[in-house]
Design a protein around this motif. Sequence first.
Motif, mmCIF file in Angstrom:
data_model
loop_
_atom_site.group_PDB
_atom_site.id
_atom_site.type_symbol
_atom_site.label_atom_id
_atom_site.label_comp_id
_atom_site.label_asym_id
_atom_site.label_seq_id
_atom_site.Cartn_x
_atom_site.Cartn_y
_atom_site.Cartn_z
ATOM 1 N N ALA A 9 -34.145 -19.590 -10.184
ATOM 2 C CA ALA A 9 -32.922 -19.075 -9.573
ATOM 3 C C ALA A 9 -33.088 -18.885 -8.063
ATOM 4 C CB ALA A 9 -32.523 -17.753 -10.235
ATOM 5 N N VAL A 10 -34.278 -18.461 -7.628
ATOM 6 C CA VAL A 10 -34.552 -18.375 -6.191
ATOM 7 C C VAL A 10 -34.388 -19.763 -5.569
ATOM 8 C CG1 VAL A 10 -36.407 -18.106 -4.485
ATOM 9 C CG2 VAL A 10 -36.070 -16.351 -6.226
ATOM 10 N N GLU A 27 -28.475 -24.048 -2.838
ATOM 11 C CA GLU A 27 -27.050 -23.848 -2.541
ATOM 12 C C GLU A 27 -26.840 -23.436 -1.089
ATOM 13 O OE1 GLU A 27 -25.189 -21.305 -5.439
ATOM 14 O OE2 GLU A 27 -25.966 -22.499 -7.121
ATOM 15 N N ALA A 28 -27.844 -22.767 -0.499
ATOM 16 C CA ALA A 28 -27.733 -22.341 0.898
ATOM 17 C C ALA A 28 -28.048 -23.484 1.862
ATOM 18 C CB ALA A 28 -28.651 -21.150 1.160
ATOM 19 N N GLY A 29 -28.337 -24.659 1.335
ATOM 20 C CA GLY A 29 -28.559 -25.812 2.197
ATOM 21 C C GLY A 29 -29.953 -25.895 2.792
ATOM 22 N N VAL A 30 -30.947 -25.314 2.111
ATOM 23 C CA VAL A 30 -32.317 -25.372 2.632
ATOM 24 C C VAL A 30 -32.748 -26.837 2.769
ATOM 25 C CG1 VAL A 30 -33.517 -25.317 0.404
ATOM 26 C CG2 VAL A 30 -34.579 -24.257 2.396
ATOM 27 N N LEU A 31 -33.487 -27.137 3.832
ATOM 28 C CA LEU A 31 -33.949 -28.509 4.041
ATOM 29 C C LEU A 31 -35.468 -28.632 4.033
ATOM 30 C CD1 LEU A 31 -31.409 -29.872 6.690
ATOM 31 C CD2 LEU A 31 -31.659 -30.584 4.310
ATOM 32 N N VAL A 32 -36.177 -27.521 4.317
ATOM 33 C CA VAL A 32 -37.634 -27.541 4.248
ATOM 34 C C VAL A 32 -38.082 -26.343 3.410
ATOM 35 C CG1 VAL A 32 -39.784 -27.271 5.555
ATOM 36 C CG2 VAL A 32 -37.963 -28.730 6.457
ATOM 37 N N ALA A 33 -38.937 -26.600 2.419
ATOM 38 C CA ALA A 33 -39.473 -25.526 1.582
ATOM 39 C C ALA A 33 -40.976 -25.734 1.462
ATOM 40 C CB ALA A 33 -38.809 -25.530 0.213
ATOM 41 N N ALA A 34 -41.748 -24.721 1.861
ATOM 42 C CA ALA A 34 -43.216 -24.837 1.843
ATOM 43 C C ALA A 34 -43.796 -23.640 1.115
ATOM 44 C CB ALA A 34 -43.759 -24.906 3.266
ATOM 45 N N GLY A 35 -45.027 -23.786 0.634
ATOM 46 C CA GLY A 35 -45.664 -22.665 -0.039
ATOM 47 C C GLY A 35 -47.067 -23.032 -0.470
ATOM 48 N N TYR A 36 -47.743 -22.067 -1.091
ATOM 49 C CA TYR A 36 -49.024 -22.319 -1.734
ATOM 50 C C TYR A 36 -48.905 -21.755 -3.147
ATOM 51 C CZ TYR A 36 -53.972 -22.646 -2.741
ATOM 52 O OH TYR A 36 -55.168 -22.986 -3.327
ATOM 53 N N LEU A 52 -23.884 -21.134 -11.359
ATOM 54 C CA LEU A 52 -24.270 -22.068 -10.308
ATOM 55 C C LEU A 52 -23.097 -22.375 -9.394
ATOM 56 C CD1 LEU A 52 -26.368 -24.674 -12.356
ATOM 57 C CD2 LEU A 52 -27.038 -22.437 -11.470
ATOM 58 N N GLY A 53 -23.396 -22.442 -8.097
ATOM 59 C CA GLY A 53 -22.368 -22.804 -7.125
ATOM 60 C C GLY A 53 -22.739 -24.114 -6.448
ATOM 61 N N PRO A 54 -21.886 -24.576 -5.561
ATOM 62 C CA PRO A 54 -22.158 -25.850 -4.886
ATOM 63 C C PRO A 54 -23.180 -25.688 -3.756
ATOM 64 C CG PRO A 54 -20.126 -24.922 -4.071
ATOM 65 C CD PRO A 54 -20.603 -23.990 -5.140
ATOM 66 N N SER A 61 -32.411 -12.895 -12.694
ATOM 67 C CA SER A 61 -32.205 -14.275 -12.253
ATOM 68 C C SER A 61 -30.908 -14.431 -11.475
ATOM 69 C CB SER A 61 -32.200 -15.215 -13.458
ATOM 70 O OG SER A 61 -33.462 -15.220 -14.070
ATOM 71 N N SER A 62 -29.855 -13.772 -11.955
ATOM 72 C CA SER A 62 -28.569 -13.908 -11.297
ATOM 73 C C SER A 62 -28.665 -13.424 -9.848
ATOM 74 C CB SER A 62 -27.530 -13.099 -12.085
ATOM 75 O OG SER A 62 -26.295 -13.170 -11.455
ATOM 76 N N GLU A 63 -29.300 -12.264 -9.659
ATOM 77 C CA GLU A 63 -29.458 -11.748 -8.298
ATOM 78 C C GLU A 63 -30.440 -12.595 -7.492
ATOM 79 O OE1 GLU A 63 -28.355 -7.024 -8.807
ATOM 80 O OE2 GLU A 63 -30.411 -7.575 -8.268
ATOM 81 N N ALA A 64 -31.421 -13.168 -8.160
ATOM 82 C CA ALA A 64 -32.398 -13.995 -7.441
ATOM 83 C C ALA A 64 -31.681 -15.142 -6.737
ATOM 84 C CB ALA A 64 -33.460 -14.524 -8.399
ATOM 85 N N ARG A 65 -30.715 -15.739 -7.425
ATOM 86 C CA ARG A 65 -29.930 -16.825 -6.815
ATOM 87 C C ARG A 65 -29.024 -16.272 -5.720
ATOM 88 N NH1 ARG A 65 -24.287 -17.325 -7.083
ATOM 89 N NH2 ARG A 65 -23.659 -19.421 -6.516
ATOM 90 N N ASP A 66 -28.302 -15.191 -6.028
ATOM 91 C CA ASP A 66 -27.348 -14.648 -5.057
ATOM 92 C C ASP A 66 -28.061 -14.159 -3.786
ATOM 93 O OD1 ASP A 66 -25.625 -15.087 -7.118
ATOM 94 O OD2 ASP A 66 -25.251 -12.969 -7.570
ATOM 95 N N PHE A 67 -29.140 -13.401 -3.990
ATOM 96 C CA PHE A 67 -29.816 -12.780 -2.846
ATOM 97 C C PHE A 67 -30.479 -13.832 -1.955
ATOM 98 C CE2 PHE A 67 -30.653 -8.154 -4.478
ATOM 99 C CZ PHE A 67 -29.322 -8.042 -4.844
#
Lengths: 292, 614
Positions: B30-31, B37-46, B191-193, B153-159
Amino acid sequence: MSNKSRGLLLAGVGGQGVILAGMIVADALVRAGHDVKQSEVHGMAQRGGSVFSHIRWGSSVDSPLVPLGSADVLAAFEWAEALRWVEYVREGGAVVADLRRIVPPGACTDRRSWSTLYPGIDTDLLSSRTLKSRLVDASSTAAELGNIRAANSVILGSVAAFMDIEHNHWEAAIEHLVPRGTEEVNLAAFRAGCDVAEASVQRRPPDPVGFPGPHQIDIRHDWCKGCDICSRVCPEYCLEVDIDGALAIVDAESCTGCRLCEMLCPDFAIAISPPRDTASLKEPVSLTGEQL
Amino acid sequence: MSIDTTADVAADPKDESEIRSGVLLSGNEAVARGAVEAGVLVAAGYPGTPSTEILESIADRDDIDVRWSPNEKVALDVALGASLGGVRALVTMKHVGLNVASDTFMTTAYTGVGAGLVIVTADDPGMHSSQNEQDSRAFARMAGVPLLEPADSSEARDFTALAFAISEEFDTPVLIRTTTRVSHNRGLVDLGPRTEHPVTGFTSNPTKYVMIPGFARQRRPEMLKRLELLSDYVEASPLTVESGGNTGIGVVTSGIAHHYVREVLPDTRILKLGMSYPIPTERIRSFAESVDRLFVVEELDPHLEHDLMAAGITVEGKAFFPQVGELSPDAVRRGFVAAGILPPVPTVEPAPPTVTRPPLMCPGCPHTPPFLALRRLGAVVTGDIGCYTLAALEPLSSMDTCVAMGSSIGMAVGMAASGGAGGPVVATIGDSTFLHGGIQGLIDAVYSQADITVLILDNGTVAMTGGQEHPGTGITLQGAETTPVDLVALCAALGVRDVKVIDPYDLAATFSALEGATTSPGPSVVITNRPCVEAPTKVRDRPYEVLAEACTACQACMTAGCPSIVWSDETFEGRRKVVIDPVTCTGCTLCAQICPPLAIIPIPDPVPEVPEHV
């Protein structure tokens, strides 16, 4: 209201497919129109450990965790796991348990008692509680259908009797989530589980416990040249060669009498003999109910 | 919530044409969905439990650059750079990963961002799979960065989606803290667009982005001013939700604890904080004035409790609710019983005693033989973070320390310098952990010519978290081939003269290589070369079996701790013989190499067919 949420606990051993079974139940509940939360722990617990999945459903679910003594159903894929989680079941709740016995390898380490402490298979341990129990031999049922790994679906079929979900939702969830190509055998297993006969319980006592006492290690130091073979082979790490090449007994209490050191010593410098104190030679005894 | 019962519940969350309600997603998924949905273009992590699946769940998107970095600091650096370049960027890690990233994190609060920058840290209260249970909320306060805490989960997506907007509106990175029970809980999500946020481009601004003292002095007041604005924002924000009736008590809570409170006190007045730093102090003050007794229920440290006390609000919290471990409905109930709010809990008949199932290294694990050798060699072993920490347990019992990612080598250098180790000093570290934080330690070993051996357990994956790619594997998270780091060449380039590669399935060669390395002066490196047997590919060879009539029950094989070998019901001279489970045996041959009476042999033809996993 939130505290009217119902709860199911799935429990088993890493590798048994508990998490997938949990996803199937959650999917079926969503199809049946419920709010659902499903919680499990990933990571270390999966490496041969005890694996569990909490599922709660209702009109609006708050806690994803089933509170102690409140589960409507416990579905255990293995006997010892049924016992581990039974305290989560509410009065009048149901336990579906596979009689399969998976002795943890980590429990095969006490070379004094030679006991795994695996609990006996004794349905009194469940039936003394006020709950409905249904014991199944899911592995055999699945094996008869041609795939022993469909045992999970047999258990889900048995669980279905205690949950208010229409069968078409169960079957849609199974078809949707099991690996491609195994849909048919899993659906057959689920249906078999719905009306599987109560397994006849072969009572099995708990592992016996007995400790004959450590064996005696005698070293002829004048024959020993400190070659280190015995100390490197001893499964109990009883022997050590010090920096000056002298062999020493560092743990006299753990010798099980396997005689590897004696047999492999090129100089016949070690002799192993049974405990001299015959009083400590005891017959293996069975655990009493209290020790269970 | 409306629930679409006909929906295909496991729909691919990357397909935003599927804008539907009631999709079952884990908190981590959900995150990721919120970021998509927020239009992220780069996502990095370990990778790090319980955060790993966030990036994995969107790795197959070709419209987002999703990547594993060598460690969390690099991941944050990458995300910050992307943000300054003008794209929305997400960075994910577990709680202890934020320690690694904290150097950059503290100063991002000064520089602010370009496009939205959201940092997700997944805490592990109860330490299901971690070395500590630190509370990441402290980092938000220390840096002066706003903190959001989704409860499901719902808040994970919204937040997550909202966090990008806050980041841009206030020119700040935003920290999202989840916990194991949020990350690994599945719940229904609408889910949203996807909203596209095209690249806005980098604007050079040295006074904002070059943190030399003169410029940083100008930025710190900006950070403090921003916190004041955020305090005003949160006072009126819908992130703060009040629920419940007119009971005499009130509860302030956040995150998963909110659901536990509602579970045990369904009618009580609750003020749930979605943003828990900075907090809506005045809103809480008026809430407090409207109740007779005010409680704070929060997992781990008393952050909110201390904030409220500092604001002069009378509150009760950790006096009743544990500061150690995970909260649960039962723990919260016990707290309210102790506070006299709820009647005593009826006792539940305890479960009958049963066997424990301690975690073990997998059958065929290539880490096992080197630890068997290290125990025989009497080595002092400084360990590291990874599956191999299980070597600390019986029967391998051959690891003496494990503290933080990459610590093994520096600690070995210090242990050798102390002169008090009492045996050869060996640092053991996995390939990914070595690339994450071990290299600098090895540089120090060379620099100080420390008398240590570094055992790099190269299994070609991040095994503990489920088999992720890393810079040594030659494959990216999104499946592209790339140049792998050559560990042998790297160690040689750092100045290690004694570098050996061994086959860990050859027990004798492993033993003699480690014996040689530990007796040679100066730093030496031994690298194992067998892949993890579970991920990314399952490695299976012909399974082995025990000839019961030949087994003398000596227990030599049991010293390896292989989970495929257990006691049988047969005995020899009172000792238990052993059997091998042919389904889980990988055919690594280790037990056969150990067995003195040669009672362990490959299963003769035909090999029983192991059914496909169902």
